[in-house]
Design an enzyme around this catalytic site. Sequence first.
Site, PDB file in Angstrom:
ATOM      1  N   GLY A  19       0.706  -1.163   0.067  1.00 21.13           N
ATOM      2  CA  GLY A  19      -0.098   0.052   0.104  1.00 21.13           C
ATOM      3  C   GLY A  19       0.833   1.346   0.132  1.00 21.13           C
ATOM      4  O   GLY A  19       2.013   0.983   0.399  1.00 21.13           O
ATOM      5  N   SER A  20       0.219   2.414  -0.609  1.00 24.02           N
ATOM      6  CA  SER A  20       1.123   3.589  -0.320  1.00 24.02           C
ATOM      7  C   SER A  20       0.997   4.231   0.887  1.00 24.02           C
ATOM      8  O   SER A  20       0.164   3.801   1.558  1.00 24.02           O
ATOM      9  CB  SER A  20       0.636   4.368  -1.545  1.00 24.02           C
ATOM     10  OG  SER A  20       0.860   4.005  -2.736  1.00 24.02           O
ATOM     11  N   GLY A  21       1.592   5.225   1.035  1.00 24.78           N
ATOM     12  CA  GLY A  21       1.656   5.925   2.356  1.00 24.78           C
ATOM     13  C   GLY A  21       2.734   5.763   3.357  1.00 24.78           C
ATOM     14  O   GLY A  21       2.836   6.052   4.554  1.00 24.78           O
ATOM     15  N   HIS A  22       3.814   4.863   2.556  1.00 26.78           N
ATOM     16  CA  HIS A  22       4.874   4.485   3.581  1.00 26.78           C
ATOM     17  C   HIS A  22       6.094   5.072   3.176  1.00 26.78           C
ATOM     18  O   HIS A  22       7.432   4.626   3.565  1.00 26.78           O
ATOM     19  CB  HIS A  22       4.952   2.836   4.035  1.00 26.78           C
ATOM     20  CG  HIS A  22       3.617   2.388   4.476  1.00 26.78           C
ATOM     21  ND1 HIS A  22       3.022   2.561   5.343  1.00 26.78           N
ATOM     22  CD2 HIS A  22       3.026   1.201   3.764  1.00 26.78           C
ATOM     23  CE1 HIS A  22       2.085   1.840   5.530  1.00 26.78           C
ATOM     24  NE2 HIS A  22       1.890   1.159   4.500  1.00 26.78           N
ATOM     25  N   LYS A  26       5.515  -8.043   2.867  1.00 29.87           N
ATOM     26  CA  LYS A  26       5.294  -7.471   4.114  1.00 29.87           C
ATOM     27  C   LYS A  26       4.083  -8.289   4.549  1.00 29.87           C
ATOM     28  O   LYS A  26       3.184  -8.495   3.724  1.00 29.87           O
ATOM     29  CB  LYS A  26       4.946  -6.028   4.377  1.00 29.87           C
ATOM     30  CG  LYS A  26       6.152  -5.263   3.951  1.00 29.87           C
ATOM     31  CD  LYS A  26       5.969  -3.638   4.608  1.00 29.87           C
ATOM     32  CE  LYS A  26       4.838  -2.931   4.054  1.00 29.87           C
ATOM     33  NZ  LYS A  26       4.662  -2.676   2.634  1.00 29.87           N
ATOM     34  N   ASP A  58      -1.616  -8.245   1.063  1.00 27.02           N
ATOM     35  CA  ASP A  58      -0.310  -8.530   0.278  1.00 27.02           C
ATOM     36  C   ASP A  58       0.098  -9.808   0.096  1.00 27.02           C
ATOM     37  O   ASP A  58       0.547 -10.107  -1.057  1.00 27.02           O
ATOM     38  CB  ASP A  58       0.624  -7.742   0.910  1.00 27.02           C
ATOM     39  CG  ASP A  58       0.588  -6.230   1.099  1.00 27.02           C
ATOM     40  OD1 ASP A  58       1.029  -5.527   0.152  1.00 27.02           O
ATOM     41  OD2 ASP A  58      -0.182  -5.685   2.034  1.00 27.02           O
ATOM     42  N   HIS A  89       0.063   1.271   9.633  1.00 29.55           N
ATOM     43  CA  HIS A  89      -1.327   1.804   9.274  1.00 29.55           C
ATOM     44  C   HIS A  89      -2.014   2.396  10.307  1.00 29.55           C
ATOM     45  O   HIS A  89      -3.284   2.586  10.187  1.00 29.55           O
ATOM     46  CB  HIS A  89      -2.134   0.699   8.652  1.00 29.55           C
ATOM     47  CG  HIS A  89      -1.347  -0.038   7.581  1.00 29.55           C
ATOM     48  ND1 HIS A  89      -0.617  -1.128   8.058  1.00 29.55           N
ATOM     49  CD2 HIS A  89      -1.079   0.174   6.312  1.00 29.55           C
ATOM     50  CE1 HIS A  89       0.033  -1.710   6.835  1.00 29.55           C
ATOM     51  NE2 HIS A  89      -0.090  -0.869   5.811  1.00 29.55           N
TER      52      HIS A  89
END
Lengths: 328, 328
Positions: free
Chosen positions: A51-54, A102, A107, A216
């Site tokens: 996921g994006s945001g990391h 991860k 995922d 998250h």
Amino acid sequence: MLINVPETVVADALRGMAAAHPDLAVDVEHRIVVRRDAPVADKVGLVSGGGSGHEPLHGGFVGPGMLDAACAGEVFTSPVPDQMARAAAAVDSGRGVLFVVKNYTGDVLNFDMAAELAEDEGVQVAKVLVDDDVAVDGSTHTTGRRGTGATLFVEKIAGAAAEEGAPLERVEAIARQVNESSRSFGVALDAPTTPAKGGPTFDLPPGELELGVGIHGEPGRERRGMMTSGEIADFAVDAVLEDLRPDGPVLALVNGMGATPLLELYGFAAEVHRVLGERGVAVARTLVGDYVTSLDMAGCSVTLCQADEELLRLWDAPVRTPGLRWGM
Amino acid sequence: MLINVPETVVADALRGMAAAHPDLAVDVEHRIVVRRDAPVADKVGLVSGGGSGHEPLHGGFVGPGMLDAACAGEVFTSPVPDQMARAAAAVDSGRGVLFVVKNYTGDVLNFDMAAELAEDEGVQVAKVLVDDDVAVDGSTHTTGRRGTGATLFVEKIAGAAAEEGAPLERVEAIARQVNESSRSFGVALDAPTTPAKGGPTFDLPPGELELGVGIHGEPGRERRGMMTSGEIADFAVDAVLEDLRPDGPVLALVNGMGATPLLELYGFAAEVHRVLGERGVAVARTLVGDYVTSLDMAGCSVTLCQADEELLRLWDAPVRTPGLRWGM
């Protein structure tokens, strides 16, 4: 938030990566970041994503000495199997591809399906699961431990082995060794704001901490009133050392979650070093900064990786990515 | 905040830098970060410094190819002349020292006094003032334009010239050229929180922007309701281009102020590139990240530097610091 509309946040960021990093080939439509020189002849390919945001994880870790490709999902949402299979095909030189995954349910499922798709296309695929976060065993998003800061160690060290020409089984074994030698613990001082929600993803009253938070904003072990940087270091390092009992030097990642000032993060790094010294653990290398983030979450995490001489040598090997770069 | 007590924030951070970066000699008592191999024989010394809270500026820019030493003041407060004079003495090889001074009243006065002290000790000192921020002409802290993002360009490019063995007059001239060729504009989406105050340094209602904010949260040109990333890029780039009319390619720094997620900052970088393209300005290099920060302020800034071939060559020259590192 510094965005256009929530729907285009990921595509906008990928356009920015394309503009800023001519060494990367960015497929904005399919949301894949690839080394421009891929596939590199006679080299095992390393593919990750999530996921994006990391950020800078994972797209910022694409380049010589680290990942060959990264797949970006929506914010806090797994990419899809087609992206991963497409990335595998783009980077496979014939020597196979390692997926760095991860440990989150989405995922894991999607990389599994992607491995099947890629193998149907004749790409040999191995997978390594990263599950370093000692805070909780299972959660809403995960069976077992969550994958967090150790991902950086796995991608850097396995990436160096691949760059040297190691075969797939060896790159996979090293990635597995790094994950098994690594443990993490994170702390939130505030919740992240997702573009879609436009507000904090969970309620953390001012002056309270979430000890053991996930990347998250998933709940951790407990909430407490504000602690000093030194007290947080004691708690986090001891949580890691309950699971990881190093009998040699460690790599230390003192990671900011996004909104913690670097000034404060360095102060926390001093406290992490103090605690490790008190526990008799030698630190071989220390990386301080925002590497595995959770949008604008205030907070930090500690990841330790017991590193033998070979891991240390691979850690020090040259790398050239937007997020990590040295020796070249 | 991730701190022990407000009184020790700067010293704690310096202890962390010492722990994480064995290549640096950190004098925690006097709050000076110095290249461990200083003074470097036959090399002009570069010394900068300023209030803390802007990390990695300046301490994170100490190392081969950039600064020889940096002096840390209290948060948002100039260091004192004794620190700067001590740093000058520590890095002078006999070829003189250049002070890189951001244009704030306290810094200017203190570096002036430090230059006198250092010259009394036999160190030849030159100074360059960085004043790139087009937002306001004069403010509570400043006469003339404020010094912000261009400091990074000055320190990197003059640092490269010094590393190559250029004499003091040449290093000073290059630093001055870089400053004169650079302009910046910053935008706040939220105010920074200082350790001493424990709360925001100014009131910015949710959903409003401060256009032209300074790196201490100083007021800018105007407040507006929320704008898109694209609209902010139009406003910021046009403000820069009112003052800087490049007739060749530029270096672009797309800088995060501290709490803006890298995901959002890359999206903003895409918009900055779009606007520059529409205005006919070619971009030679783009740096995206948190480099000249304001603690945990949400927001961003754009710095452009018109770079001739020589400046570009010096920009690309090897550098090894905690905050910027490539080619070595």
